[in-house]
Every structure is written in C-alpha cells, then in structure tokens.
Design a protein around this motif. Structure first.
Motif, PDB file in Angstrom:
ATOM      1  N   LEU A 172      18.588 -35.759 -34.935  1.00 55.02           N
ATOM      2  CA  LEU A 172      18.287 -36.979 -34.175  1.00 55.02           C
ATOM      3  C   LEU A 172      18.577 -38.195 -35.035  1.00 55.02           C
ATOM      4  O   LEU A 172      18.116 -38.278 -36.181  1.00 55.02           O
ATOM      5  N   VAL A 173      19.339 -39.119 -34.493  1.00 51.90           N
ATOM      6  CA  VAL A 173      19.616 -40.382 -35.178  1.00 51.90           C
ATOM      7  C   VAL A 173      18.910 -41.478 -34.390  1.00 51.90           C
ATOM      8  O   VAL A 173      19.320 -41.824 -33.285  1.00 51.90           O
ATOM      9  N   GLN A 174      17.822 -41.971 -34.952  1.00 51.25           N
ATOM     10  CA  GLN A 174      16.954 -42.912 -34.244  1.00 51.25           C
ATOM     11  C   GLN A 174      17.031 -44.293 -34.882  1.00 51.25           C
ATOM     12  O   GLN A 174      16.740 -44.473 -36.068  1.00 51.25           O
ATOM     13  N   MET A 175      17.440 -45.299 -34.089  1.00 56.42           N
ATOM     14  CA  MET A 175      17.369 -46.668 -34.581  1.00 56.42           C
ATOM     15  C   MET A 175      15.905 -47.065 -34.711  1.00 56.42           C
ATOM     16  O   MET A 175      15.103 -46.755 -33.821  1.00 56.42           O
ATOM     17  N   PRO A 176      15.513 -47.716 -35.803  1.00 57.57           N
ATOM     18  CA  PRO A 176      14.095 -48.069 -35.990  1.00 57.57           C
ATOM     19  C   PRO A 176      13.673 -49.217 -35.099  1.00 57.57           C
ATOM     20  O   PRO A 176      14.501 -50.037 -34.691  1.00 57.57           O
ATOM     21  N   GLY A 192       7.825 -40.112 -34.651  1.00 58.26           N
ATOM     22  CA  GLY A 192       7.578 -39.011 -35.586  1.00 58.26           C
ATOM     23  C   GLY A 192       6.953 -37.815 -34.906  1.00 58.26           C
ATOM     24  O   GLY A 192       7.313 -36.659 -35.178  1.00 58.26           O
ATOM     25  N   ARG A 193       6.039 -38.079 -33.992  1.00 56.61           N
ATOM     26  CA  ARG A 193       5.380 -36.996 -33.250  1.00 56.61           C
ATOM     27  C   ARG A 193       6.383 -36.280 -32.344  1.00 56.61           C
ATOM     28  O   ARG A 193       6.388 -35.054 -32.254  1.00 56.61           O
ATOM     29  N   ALA A 194       7.251 -37.043 -31.691  1.00 58.86           N
ATOM     30  CA  ALA A 194       8.230 -36.449 -30.778  1.00 58.86           C
ATOM     31  C   ALA A 194       9.233 -35.588 -31.527  1.00 58.86           C
ATOM     32  O   ALA A 194       9.551 -34.467 -31.114  1.00 58.86           O
ATOM     33  N   ALA A 195       9.758 -36.094 -32.647  1.00 58.83           N
ATOM     34  CA  ALA A 195      10.745 -35.329 -33.413  1.00 58.83           C
ATOM     35  C   ALA A 195      10.138 -34.027 -33.935  1.00 58.83           C
ATOM     36  O   ALA A 195      10.777 -32.972 -33.890  1.00 58.83           O
ATOM     37  N   GLN A 196       8.897 -34.090 -34.415  1.00 59.08           N
ATOM     38  CA  GLN A 196       8.239 -32.885 -34.926  1.00 59.08           C
ATOM     39  C   GLN A 196       7.930 -31.905 -33.802  1.00 59.08           C
ATOM     40  O   GLN A 196       8.020 -30.690 -33.977  1.00 59.08           O
ATOM     41  N   ALA A 197       7.577 -32.419 -32.638  1.00 58.97           N
ATOM     42  CA  ALA A 197       7.228 -31.555 -31.505  1.00 58.97           C
ATOM     43  C   ALA A 197       8.386 -30.638 -31.131  1.00 58.97           C
ATOM     44  O   ALA A 197       8.162 -29.484 -30.752  1.00 58.97           O
ATOM     45  N   PHE A 198       9.622 -31.127 -31.254  1.00 59.42           N
ATOM     46  CA  PHE A 198      10.782 -30.325 -30.874  1.00 59.42           C
ATOM     47  C   PHE A 198      11.347 -29.520 -32.046  1.00 59.42           C
ATOM     48  O   PHE A 198      12.319 -28.792 -31.871  1.00 59.42           O
ATOM     49  N   GLU A 199      10.766 -29.657 -33.216  1.00 53.18           N
ATOM     50  CA  GLU A 199      11.176 -28.879 -34.402  1.00 53.18           C
ATOM     51  C   GLU A 199      12.674 -28.978 -34.652  1.00 53.18           C
ATOM     52  O   GLU A 199      13.364 -27.973 -34.850  1.00 53.18           O
ATOM     53  N   VAL A 293      24.378 -30.484 -33.451  1.00 49.91           N
ATOM     54  CA  VAL A 293      24.407 -31.409 -32.318  1.00 49.91           C
ATOM     55  C   VAL A 293      23.702 -32.680 -32.767  1.00 49.91           C
ATOM     56  O   VAL A 293      22.504 -32.663 -33.080  1.00 49.91           O
ATOM     57  N   VAL A 294      24.433 -33.775 -32.822  1.00 48.29           N
ATOM     58  CA  VAL A 294      23.895 -35.046 -33.316  1.00 48.29           C
ATOM     59  C   VAL A 294      23.665 -35.975 -32.129  1.00 48.29           C
ATOM     60  O   VAL A 294      24.623 -36.307 -31.407  1.00 48.29           O
ATOM     61  N   ILE A 295      22.424 -36.379 -31.935  1.00 44.48           N
ATOM     62  CA  ILE A 295      22.058 -37.194 -30.770  1.00 44.48           C
ATOM     63  C   ILE A 295      21.586 -38.557 -31.244  1.00 44.48           C
ATOM     64  O   ILE A 295      20.664 -38.669 -32.066  1.00 44.48           O
ATOM     65  N   PHE A 296      22.198 -39.611 -30.714  1.00 43.02           N
ATOM     66  CA  PHE A 296      21.877 -40.984 -31.095  1.00 43.02           C
ATOM     67  C   PHE A 296      20.946 -41.603 -30.053  1.00 43.02           C
ATOM     68  O   PHE A 296      21.235 -41.554 -28.850  1.00 43.02           O
ATOM     69  N   VAL A 297      19.850 -42.199 -30.527  1.00 41.33           N
ATOM     70  CA  VAL A 297      18.862 -42.797 -29.631  1.00 41.33           C
ATOM     71  C   VAL A 297      18.605 -44.234 -30.072  1.00 41.33           C
ATOM     72  O   VAL A 297      18.323 -44.494 -31.255  1.00 41.33           O
ATOM     73  N   LEU A 333      16.163 -34.733 -25.197  1.00 43.39           N
ATOM     74  CA  LEU A 333      16.111 -33.320 -25.567  1.00 43.39           C
ATOM     75  C   LEU A 333      15.761 -32.419 -24.383  1.00 43.39           C
ATOM     76  O   LEU A 333      16.335 -31.337 -24.232  1.00 43.39           O
ATOM     77  N   VAL A 334      14.834 -32.842 -23.550  1.00 50.60           N
ATOM     78  CA  VAL A 334      14.493 -32.030 -22.381  1.00 50.60           C
ATOM     79  C   VAL A 334      15.682 -31.944 -21.429  1.00 50.60           C
ATOM     80  O   VAL A 334      15.994 -30.862 -20.904  1.00 50.60           O
ATOM     81  N   SER A 335      16.365 -33.050 -21.201  1.00 52.95           N
ATOM     82  CA  SER A 335      17.527 -33.052 -20.299  1.00 52.95           C
ATOM     83  C   SER A 335      18.645 -32.159 -20.829  1.00 52.95           C
ATOM     84  O   SER A 335      19.237 -31.367 -20.086  1.00 52.95           O
ATOM     85  N   LEU A 336      18.930 -32.272 -22.120  1.00 60.96           N
ATOM     86  CA  LEU A 336      20.001 -31.473 -22.703  1.00 60.96           C
ATOM     87  C   LEU A 336      19.631 -29.995 -22.758  1.00 60.96           C
ATOM     88  O   LEU A 336      20.498 -29.125 -22.603  1.00 60.96           O
TER      89      LEU A 336
END
Length: 351
Positions: A172-176, A192-199, A293-297, A333-336
C-alpha cells in the motif's frame, strides 16, 4: 426437556422474558450462578426449540441430552447416551466450556469423553470440520451434555479462499494526511489500523512533495498507534501468528520509479479511471500472476495525474463518489479482493 440458551452478554434477561412469553410452562433461569449470556430453560412443550429460535436475541440453542454432576467420571458415563446419536460413518469432536473451579480441565473432558465415544461408535474424530459436535456445558456443579450439528456459520472453512493469498503480496502506498496535528494523528491511527487489519506486505507512507516534518511525525505516530491496537486484537483472535506490517517512508515519485521494475502490478484508485466492472477480468488475472500488487491511495488530494501513465490500472471503485481518506484502504482492498476471488474460483473449477 431442557435447553441451554446462549445470548450476547447482557441480553440474557431480555431473551428470558421473551421465552417466558413464548412458552407458557417454561421454567427459565437467566444468568445461572451469575454467568452472563446464558439461560437454562426447562419445559414440556415439544415445539419449544422452534419457539426459542424465533427470538432474535437467542444466538445458540443447545438441547440437553444428559445432566450429571460436574465430575469427570460422571461426564464420561454419558457416552452411553451420546453414542447412539453418532453413526460410524460420521466424524465428531468434543467441545467443552467450563465455568467454575473443578479438579479437571476442559481438555481432560474432551480427551476422556472423546475416547469413550470413539470406542463405542468407531467414528473418527475431526477437530476442524466435524459432522457432529458433542457439546459439554459445565456450569458450576452441573454438566449438561448435548450433540449438535457442525457449526453452520464458520470463520475458516475449506471452501473459502484465504484472502491473505492476495493481501500478502499487496504493498500500500498511502499519501499522508497533513494539516492540524490532532487530525494528522487521528487519520494516521485509522490508516495504521486498516493496513494492519488486512495483513498486507508493506505500507509505504509517501508524500508527493516537501511537507511539515511535525505534521508528518504526528501522522506516523498515529499509524503506529493504530497498528499496535489492531495487532493486539489479531493476536488474541486468530489461531495463527500475525506479524506487524512493515511501515516505511518514501517519496511518492521514487516509489513509482522503483516499482516499475520486476513482475509488479501498479494500481491507482481514482475517479478518472474506468470502473472496476470494465476491467475486472483482466485485472483479476494480472493480480493473480503478479509477484507484487502495488496500490496507490490518496489523502485529501488524489494521486498526481502524471503518475497515471506509469500505472498498469487506474480504477474508479465507485463512480460519482469520492472516498474519505480513512476509507481508501478498506474500499480498495475489499473491492479488489472480490474480483480476485471470482477469478480464483473460476480457475479452480477449470483445473
């Protein structure tokens, strides 16, 4: 006949009142010996089970086949009543829930009672997916034994594809988020919680330009707090070991330059792209075979348009809608995962 009824904690009194209304001759004991979430029901109504299950507050209904003192020897003797209910070609497991202090453990009950039932029935034990479950509910000085079907609703079953097959190779590439320090910390926690939830494989915090160091610091602190809180829950809830998601900081444009090398798939979520339905078949296949798989958000602003040229896919997840910053990761992530799972199932059928 007697039943053990299970509810959410705190809902046992509500359910008990509805049971009394539904079954006129019912003897109802809510929170027996002070244990919340439990009700013991005794009645002569032959349709009592159906009536109890019509009450939404009731989560589980366990018909009692045998009631004995809470002693290991007495519990094992109930195997004579249990055995006729399990055929030789079925599998079974013994599961014990013990409340109170006793001179034996739940594992002792599972082992001793299970061995005796197996001796009487010649049925195989299956601890993961049994056809029948011998349920032993111990409440204080009494033990209630029943035989129920294998769980109808299960978290982990062989027919479910493990979502971690995809998420383990997702970066995951997340803009701050930037601005008010308190808001930066708050949004960081959610991300942080979301990224950890999906491991996921990795979380990269990627500013697109120079930004205030202290705003970034607050955001990163929030990411750490959110990750820690979710990881603690995962450790308690999952039967497998859960690692913390690696978190790094990198310039957004350098991420794109690096990630173009190798067997990697770059996905940008943005309303300017085609809908997921338009590209799902090709996208799912590419995700299946990709090494990473690199996802930009985006955050407050979308991903810079100049990067679209370097992406393999620019996808609009929900046309005419813009996601809030904290919803970007879960929505993507859920959609993909849905399109990936559909492709994986089709592939399994072909093979």
């Amino acid at each position: 006949m007697k039943f053990i009824v299970k509810t959410q904690r705190g809902m046992e009194s509500v359910a008990a009142n509805y049971i009394r209304e539904a079954i006129s001759d019912a003897s109802v004991w809510a929170s027996p010996m002070g244990y919340s979430g439990l009700i013991i029901v005794e009645t002569s109504d032959e349709n009592a089970g159906e009536k109890i299950l019509e009450i939404p507050e009731v989560e589980r209904l366990i018909p009692v086949i045998a009631e004995v003192p809470a002693e290991l020897e007495a519990i094992v003797t109930t195997a004579e009543k249990i055995a006729p209910l399990i055929s030789e070609n079925e599998t079974f497991a013994v599961k014990t829930k013990r409340r109170g202090k006793h001179g034996f453990t739940s594992m002792d009950v599972n082992r001793e009672l299970g061995a005796r039932i197996r001796e009487l029935t010649n049925a195989d034990v299956n601890l993961s997916w049994p056809d029948r479950v011998v349920q032993v509910e111990i409440i204080g000085d009494k033990a209630y034994i029943s035989v129920v079907p294998g769980e109808e609703f299960r978290k982990f079953t062989p027919d479910k594809i493990d979502a971690r097959k995809l998420f383990r190779k997702v970066t995951l590439v997340q803009m701050p988020y930037w601005g008010n320090h308190k808001a930066c910390r708050s949004f960081g926690e959610k991300i942080g919680r979301a990224a950890q939830a999906f491991e996921v494989k990795e979380l990269i915090i990627a500013p697109k330009e120079k930004m205030d160091a202290f705003e970034l610091a607050e955001f990163i602190k929030g990411v750490k707090i959110g990750q820690e809180s979710r990881h603690q829950i995962q450790r308690e809830a999952y039967p497998w070991k859960v690692e913390k998601v690696p978190v790094s900081v990198w310039d957004l444009y350098q991420v794109v330059r690096d990630k173009r090398r190798g067997k990697r798939l770059l996905i940008i979520t943005d309303p300017k792209g085609p809908t997921l339905a338009e590209v799902k078949d090709r996208l799912a296949k590419d995700m299946f075979y990709a090494k990473e798989v690199v996802i930009f958000v985006g955050s407050r602003e979308g991903i810079p348009r100049g990067l679209f040229r370097f992406a393999d896919y620019v996808v609009d997840l929900a046309p005419y809608m813009t996601f809030a910053t904290e919803h970007g990761i879960p929505a993507a992530l859920v959609s993909l995962w849905e399109v990936y799972e559909e492709y994986a199932r089709k592939r399994e059928k072909k093979t």
